[in-house]
Design a protein around this motif. Structure first.
Motif, short mmCIF file in Angstrom:
data_model
loop_
_atom_site.label_atom_id
_atom_site.label_comp_id
_atom_site.label_asym_id
_atom_site.label_seq_id
_atom_site.Cartn_x
_atom_site.Cartn_y
_atom_site.Cartn_z
N UNK A 117 -10.06 1.52 -2.86
CA UNK A 117 -10.46 1.83 -1.49
C UNK A 117 -10.38 3.34 -1.22
N UNK A 118 -11.33 3.85 -0.50
CA UNK A 118 -11.46 5.29 -0.25
C UNK A 118 -10.15 5.92 0.23
N UNK A 119 -9.45 5.27 1.16
CA UNK A 119 -8.23 5.87 1.73
C UNK A 119 -7.05 5.90 0.74
N UNK A 120 -7.20 5.25 -0.41
CA UNK A 120 -6.13 5.24 -1.41
C UNK A 120 -6.47 6.07 -2.65
N UNK A 121 -7.71 6.55 -2.74
CA UNK A 121 -8.13 7.32 -3.91
C UNK A 121 -7.30 8.59 -4.05
N UNK A 122 -6.84 8.83 -5.28
CA UNK A 122 -6.05 10.02 -5.57
C UNK A 122 -4.62 9.96 -5.06
N UNK A 123 -4.23 8.81 -4.52
CA UNK A 123 -2.88 8.67 -3.97
C UNK A 123 -2.08 7.58 -4.67
N UNK A 124 -2.77 6.61 -5.26
CA UNK A 124 -2.12 5.47 -5.90
C UNK A 124 -2.68 5.25 -7.28
N UNK A 125 -1.81 5.05 -8.26
CA UNK A 125 -2.24 4.79 -9.63
C UNK A 125 -2.61 3.32 -9.80
N UNK A 126 -3.70 3.11 -10.51
CA UNK A 126 -4.07 1.75 -10.91
C UNK A 126 -3.10 1.34 -12.01
N UNK A 127 -2.65 0.10 -11.99
CA UNK A 127 -1.69 -0.34 -13.01
C UNK A 127 -2.38 -0.54 -14.36
N UNK B 86 0.83 -1.20 0.00
CA UNK B 86 0.00 0.00 0.00
C UNK B 86 0.87 1.25 0.00
N UNK B 87 1.73 1.37 -1.01
CA UNK B 87 2.46 2.60 -1.19
C UNK B 87 2.20 3.09 -2.60
N UNK B 88 2.62 4.31 -2.90
CA UNK B 88 2.27 4.93 -4.17
C UNK B 88 2.83 4.21 -5.39
N UNK B 89 3.77 3.29 -5.20
CA UNK B 89 4.36 2.57 -6.33
C UNK B 89 3.60 1.28 -6.66
N UNK B 90 2.55 1.01 -5.90
CA UNK B 90 1.80 -0.23 -6.11
C UNK B 90 0.34 0.06 -6.41
N UNK B 91 -0.22 -0.76 -7.26
CA UNK B 91 -1.61 -0.63 -7.66
C UNK B 91 -2.51 -0.90 -6.46
N UNK B 92 -3.51 -0.04 -6.23
CA UNK B 92 -4.40 -0.24 -5.08
C UNK B 92 -5.39 -1.40 -5.28
N UNK B 93 -5.44 -1.96 -6.49
CA UNK B 93 -6.36 -3.07 -6.74
C UNK B 93 -5.68 -4.44 -6.68
N UNK B 94 -4.50 -4.56 -7.30
CA UNK B 94 -3.85 -5.88 -7.33
C UNK B 94 -2.60 -5.95 -6.47
#
Length: 63
Positions: A43-53, A3-11
């Motif tokens: 997830x709400x807490x990751x929106x706008x912070x992590x790019x989907x791959x 759960x960091x900005x370099x990882x997709x919030x979905x996979x």
């Protein structure tokens, strides 16, 4: 799952986003049309912070 900005919030895999990095200040995600429905899966807490791959976006479009 990462759960960091370099990882997709979905996979959880690396998203390989190049936005705002050193010499490469452009990324595919800046011009891609990301379906609104896939953004709602983040997830709400990751929106706008992590790019989907790119892989998740392509898989979603294949549905």
């Amino acid at each position: 799952m990462q759960h960091d900005e370099k990882h997709c919030p979905l996979c959880g895999q690396e998203n390989h986003c190049m936005a705002g990095t050193g010499e490469e200040n452009h990324c595919w995600c800046m011009t891609a049309k990301i379906p609104k429905e896939i953004l709602e899966l983040v997830p709400q807490h990751l929106k706008g912070k992590h790019c989907i791959c790119q892989n998740c976006v392509e898989k979603y479009r294949e549905k």
